[in-house]
Scaffold this motif. Sequence first.
Motif, PDB file in Angstrom:
ATOM      1  N   GLY A  79       0.828  -1.205   0.000  1.00 26.30           N
ATOM      2  CA  GLY A  79       0.000   0.000   0.000  1.00 26.30           C
ATOM      3  C   GLY A  79       0.857   1.248   0.000  1.00 26.30           C
ATOM      4  N   MET A  80       0.186   2.392  -0.033  1.00 26.45           N
ATOM      5  CA  MET A  80       0.873   3.685   0.019  1.00 26.45           C
ATOM      6  C   MET A  80       1.630   3.811   1.353  1.00 26.45           C
ATOM      7  N   PRO A  81       2.556   4.742   1.455  1.00 27.85           N
ATOM      8  CA  PRO A  81       3.241   4.960   2.736  1.00 27.85           C
ATOM      9  C   PRO A  81       2.247   5.410   3.806  1.00 27.85           C
ATOM     10  N   SER A  82       2.557   5.076   5.040  1.00 30.40           N
ATOM     11  CA  SER A  82       1.789   5.543   6.209  1.00 30.40           C
ATOM     12  C   SER A  82       0.339   5.072   6.292  1.00 30.40           C
ATOM     13  N   VAL A  83      -0.014   4.035   5.541  1.00 32.54           N
ATOM     14  CA  VAL A  83      -1.391   3.556   5.620  1.00 32.54           C
ATOM     15  C   VAL A  83      -1.594   2.624   6.818  1.00 32.54           C
ATOM     16  N   GLY A  84      -0.447   2.202   7.428  1.00 34.52           N
ATOM     17  CA  GLY A  84      -0.558   1.351   8.621  1.00 34.52           C
ATOM     18  C   GLY A  84      -0.141  -0.095   8.408  1.00 34.52           C
ATOM     19  N   PRO A 122       8.329  -3.860  13.847  1.00 39.30           N
ATOM     20  CA  PRO A 122       8.953  -2.841  12.982  1.00 39.30           C
ATOM     21  C   PRO A 122       8.715  -1.448  13.528  1.00 39.30           C
ATOM     22  N   LYS A 123       9.466  -0.527  13.005  1.00 39.02           N
ATOM     23  CA  LYS A 123       9.286   0.865  13.409  1.00 39.02           C
ATOM     24  C   LYS A 123       7.976   1.398  12.812  1.00 39.02           C
ATOM     25  N   ILE A 124       7.243   2.144  13.634  1.00 40.53           N
ATOM     26  CA  ILE A 124       5.976   2.719  13.177  1.00 40.53           C
ATOM     27  C   ILE A 124       6.057   4.219  13.413  1.00 40.53           C
ATOM     28  N   ALA A 125       5.753   5.014  12.407  1.00 36.45           N
ATOM     29  CA  ALA A 125       5.824   6.464  12.597  1.00 36.45           C
ATOM     30  C   ALA A 125       4.891   7.142  11.614  1.00 36.45           C
ATOM     31  N   ASP A 126       4.578   8.388  11.911  1.00 34.65           N
ATOM     32  CA  ASP A 126       3.599   9.073  11.063  1.00 34.65           C
ATOM     33  C   ASP A 126       4.257   9.848   9.932  1.00 34.65           C
ATOM     34  N   TYR A 127       5.360   9.330   9.427  1.00 28.79           N
ATOM     35  CA  TYR A 127       5.919   9.935   8.210  1.00 28.79           C
ATOM     36  C   TYR A 127       6.124   8.832   7.173  1.00 28.79           C
ATOM     37  N   PRO A 128       6.022   9.207   5.876  1.00 28.51           N
ATOM     38  CA  PRO A 128       6.119   8.174   4.844  1.00 28.51           C
ATOM     39  C   PRO A 128       7.509   7.545   4.755  1.00 28.51           C
ATOM     40  N   ALA A 133       4.730 -10.408   4.983  1.00 25.27           N
ATOM     41  CA  ALA A 133       5.809  -9.429   4.811  1.00 25.27           C
ATOM     42  C   ALA A 133       5.223  -8.029   4.846  1.00 25.27           C
ATOM     43  N   ASP A 134       5.902  -7.161   5.564  1.00 25.15           N
ATOM     44  CA  ASP A 134       5.531  -5.744   5.607  1.00 25.15           C
ATOM     45  C   ASP A 134       6.501  -5.057   4.649  1.00 25.15           C
ATOM     46  N   VAL A 135       5.973  -4.662   3.518  1.00 27.11           N
ATOM     47  CA  VAL A 135       6.809  -4.126   2.443  1.00 27.11           C
ATOM     48  C   VAL A 135       6.823  -2.594   2.517  1.00 27.11           C
ATOM     49  N   PRO A 136       7.929  -1.943   2.179  1.00 27.28           N
ATOM     50  CA  PRO A 136       7.950  -0.473   2.190  1.00 27.28           C
ATOM     51  C   PRO A 136       6.836   0.111   1.326  1.00 27.28           C
ATOM     52  N   GLY A 137       6.404   1.286   1.673  1.00 23.96           N
ATOM     53  CA  GLY A 137       5.290   1.925   0.967  1.00 23.96           C
ATOM     54  C   GLY A 137       5.593   2.197  -0.498  1.00 23.96           C
ATOM     55  N   LEU A 138       4.556   2.058  -1.319  1.00 22.90           N
ATOM     56  CA  LEU A 138       4.694   2.334  -2.751  1.00 22.90           C
ATOM     57  C   LEU A 138       4.019   3.662  -3.048  1.00 22.90           C
ATOM     58  N   ALA A 188      -9.234  -2.118   4.515  1.00 25.90           N
ATOM     59  CA  ALA A 188      -9.449  -0.698   4.822  1.00 25.90           C
ATOM     60  C   ALA A 188      -9.009  -0.470   6.260  1.00 25.90           C
ATOM     61  N   ASN A 189      -7.925   0.298   6.434  1.00 30.01           N
ATOM     62  CA  ASN A 189      -7.365   0.490   7.794  1.00 30.01           C
ATOM     63  C   ASN A 189      -7.727   1.872   8.353  1.00 30.01           C
ATOM     64  N   LYS A 190      -7.548   2.001   9.649  1.00 32.10           N
ATOM     65  CA  LYS A 190      -7.830   3.233  10.417  1.00 32.10           C
ATOM     66  C   LYS A 190      -9.335   3.489  10.526  1.00 32.10           C
ATOM     67  N   CYS A 191     -10.105   2.386  10.578  1.00 27.23           N
ATOM     68  CA  CYS A 191     -11.564   2.518  10.680  1.00 27.23           C
ATOM     69  C   CYS A 191     -12.014   3.105  12.009  1.00 27.23           C
ATOM     70  N   ASP A 192     -11.088   3.205  12.953  1.00 23.81           N
ATOM     71  CA  ASP A 192     -11.427   3.818  14.244  1.00 23.81           C
ATOM     72  C   ASP A 192     -11.595   5.330  14.120  1.00 23.81           C
ATOM     73  N   MET A 193     -11.097   5.898  13.051  1.00 26.26           N
ATOM     74  CA  MET A 193     -11.141   7.358  12.907  1.00 26.26           C
ATOM     75  C   MET A 193     -12.562   7.825  12.569  1.00 26.26           C
ATOM     76  N   VAL A 223     -10.648  -2.693   9.094  1.00 25.07           N
ATOM     77  CA  VAL A 223      -9.918  -3.005  10.332  1.00 25.07           C
ATOM     78  C   VAL A 223      -9.370  -1.733  10.970  1.00 25.07           C
ATOM     79  N   SER A 224      -8.863  -1.916  12.183  1.00 23.77           N
ATOM     80  CA  SER A 224      -8.104  -0.844  12.824  1.00 23.77           C
ATOM     81  C   SER A 224      -6.898  -1.474  13.512  1.00 23.77           C
ATOM     82  N   ALA A 225      -5.716  -1.050  13.105  1.00 29.74           N
ATOM     83  CA  ALA A 225      -4.498  -1.569  13.729  1.00 29.74           C
ATOM     84  C   ALA A 225      -4.358  -1.017  15.135  1.00 29.74           C
ATOM     85  N   VAL A 226      -5.066   0.083  15.415  1.00 33.55           N
ATOM     86  CA  VAL A 226      -4.971   0.683  16.752  1.00 33.55           C
ATOM     87  C   VAL A 226      -5.862  -0.057  17.749  1.00 33.55           C
TER      88      VAL A 226
HETATM   89  N1  LIG Z   1      -5.864   6.008  13.978  1.00 31.92           N
HETATM   90  C1  LIG Z   1      -5.136   5.043  13.454  1.00 31.92           C
HETATM   91  N2  LIG Z   1      -3.848   5.275  13.175  1.00 31.92           N
HETATM   92  C2  LIG Z   1      -3.115   4.265  12.624  1.00 31.92           C
HETATM   93  C3  LIG Z   1      -3.677   3.003  12.380  1.00 31.92           C
HETATM   94  N3  LIG Z   1      -2.713   2.222  11.830  1.00 31.92           N
HETATM   95  C4  LIG Z   1      -1.616   2.980  11.765  1.00 31.92           C
HETATM   96  N4  LIG Z   1      -1.829   4.222  12.237  1.00 31.92           N
HETATM   97  C5  LIG Z   1      -0.857   5.326  12.305  1.00 31.92           C
HETATM   98  O1  LIG Z   1      -0.441   5.642  10.985  1.00 31.92           O
HETATM   99  C6  LIG Z   1       0.929   6.031  10.961  1.00 31.92           C
HETATM  100  C7  LIG Z   1       1.697   5.194   9.970  1.00 31.92           C
HETATM  101  O2  LIG Z   1       1.702   3.853  10.392  1.00 31.92           O
HETATM  102  P1  LIG Z   1       2.751   2.795   9.899  1.00 31.92           P
HETATM  103  O3  LIG Z   1       2.311   1.461  10.411  1.00 31.92           O
HETATM  104  O4  LIG Z   1       4.133   3.219  10.182  1.00 31.92           O
HETATM  105  O5  LIG Z   1       2.458   2.883   8.339  1.00 31.92           O
HETATM  106  P2  LIG Z   1       3.208   2.126   7.137  1.00 31.92           P
HETATM  107  O6  LIG Z   1       2.172   1.792   6.136  1.00 31.92           O
HETATM  108  O7  LIG Z   1       4.011   1.004   7.662  1.00 31.92           O
HETATM  109  O8  LIG Z   1       4.128   3.286   6.579  1.00 31.92           O
HETATM  110  P3  LIG Z   1       5.500   3.176   5.715  1.00 31.92           P
HETATM  111  O9  LIG Z   1       6.366   2.176   6.375  1.00 31.92           O
HETATM  112  O10 LIG Z   1       6.072   4.529   5.762  1.00 31.92           O
HETATM  113  O11 LIG Z   1       5.068   2.791   4.354  1.00 31.92           O
HETATM  114  C8  LIG Z   1       1.435   5.884  12.387  1.00 31.92           C
HETATM  115  O12 LIG Z   1       1.412   7.117  13.017  1.00 31.92           O
HETATM  116  C9  LIG Z   1       0.425   4.938  13.011  1.00 31.92           C
HETATM  117  O13 LIG Z   1       0.294   5.123  14.408  1.00 31.92           O
HETATM  118  C10 LIG Z   1      -5.051   2.790  12.704  1.00 31.92           C
HETATM  119  O14 LIG Z   1      -5.638   1.728  12.519  1.00 31.92           O
HETATM  120  N5  LIG Z   1      -5.724   3.854  13.225  1.00 31.92           N
END
Ligand SMILES: Nc1nc2c(ncn2[C@@H]2O[C@H](COP(=O)(O)OP(=O)(O)OP(=O)(O)O)[C@@H](O)[C@H]2O)c(=O)[nH]1
Length: 485
Positions: free
Chosen positions: A174-179, A192-198, A220-225, A291-296, A320-323
Amino acid sequence: MPTNTFTDVCRINVRGGDGGAGCMSFRREAHVPKGGPDGGDGGRGGDVVLETDPQLSSLIDYRFKHHFRAERGTHGKGARKHGRDGQDLVLKVPLGTVVHELDPQTMEPLYDIADLTKVGQRVVVAPGGVGGRGNIHFVTSVRRAPAFAEKGEPSQEHWIELEMKLMADAALVGMPSVGKSSIIARISAARPKIADYPFTTLVPNLGMVRAKDGSSFVVADVPGLIEGASEGKGLGHQFLRHIERTALILHVVDVTGGYEGRDPVEDYRAINHELDAYAAELAERPQIVVANKCDMPGAEDAVRRLREEAEKDGRPFFSVSAVTGKGLDELVSRTAAEVRALRSAVKVEEDAESSVALNQGAELMRRRRDAMVSIKSESTGIWRVSGGAVERMVIQTDWDNDEAIAYLQHRFDRIGLDDKLAAAGCRNGDEVRILGYSFTYEGPEDEDDFDELDDSDDSMLDGLEDADADEGAPEVEVVEVQAGE
Ligand SMILES: Nc1nc2c(ncn2[C@@H]2O[C@H](COP(=O)(O)OP(=O)(O)OP(=O)(O)O)[C@@H](O)[C@H]2O)c(=O)[nH]1
Ligand SMILES: [Mg+2]
């Protein structure tokens, strides 16, 4: 087995062991002053072999050591004693390693040598040289006491590239930062490292996921495309390569549209477009839309539109929601079921025969390249002859021994080198260089020097033919003839 760091491409230089020299010796007995020849052959050099080891998950062993050479064969001895063969050097590689032959000049991949996907699968990447023949082999009707033997065949070194393709069952794409990393962290032991930048993730992470039914799979968690990844943008090629081997794609979409406020349905289409542009078969690979971040808050509309889109494409859809963890159990169960089905389908394709065929093809290519001879004019009256097979003939010759040199001349004759030199414009008296040796060209039909050397009659040549019958001389093919000005 979460793996956080691994090297997935490396280049190594491999070389089999040299063949041992053949022996020049004559039987000695109390009552026979000079018995018949009894020099044994040299031993074969060991091969460099790659072998898969399911315990390995990276090519890290090859990051700092790049040169690998197998043991040489020992020399033959008198009394027909053969030299000992050198030991093979076995290099362990992880499952999913693809081996490419590299062009020694450009270091670009030339062709695939092997695709190692099965446990314990082996491939010879650098064969050892054959042992030189002892003087007993050079006996002919007219040459009862050959006073020369062959040196061992020097092994050839070459560069190969090892590429470990991920052997994950499913890839989070998926795209960067989608979770993607957030999801793998939630469903497996990978951290893995998780952060809010691509582009937080730069190398893939593997995680073992255990489903409720007890089965497990590797994700596998692949880098963002990003858009343009198929053209190499954002290290796209490097990242897309990781997906090639995974049978199932978990396509993760951020339903909030991320910080750029993108449209989730467009993101979904854009990623599928990149997969298709990179390799059409990737677009056809089984895909689950996540579909991620459904908690928002306010995600419902995007979820609905994306669900419709996925259904149109005939793909399973999960929100789903990873959170909060919502929907992940269902996603894992469904993924496990898909993986099971896909695994039983691929077995047929990966039979042993196909991998053997591939290796034979590579060996044939190697031989062809090896047998090629290039003739170039270095300057007026000076010619350079190069090529693996012809150079080895020169190296295997004992230059202190006239008989051995005459035998080399004969070998050149057999492969038609003199004719080819003549065709290129080489004239009597010209200098011909092979490696560091220099010869004076005397024309293709100069059989006389043979006779002079051994003051025997004309049947000398026929005798030599007999002695050579088992030699399997390479068929030399001239690839490049560049006439001099
Ligand atoms: N609210 C919410 N935030 C999420 C969720 N999943 C991930 N995030 C946030 O989204 C940001 C990016 O998450 P990552 O898991 O690092 O995303 P990624 O797709 O691995 O990003 P890249 O490795 O850069 O491609 C982080 O700040 C996470 O905390 C979710 O289900 N809900
Ligand atoms: Mg990530």
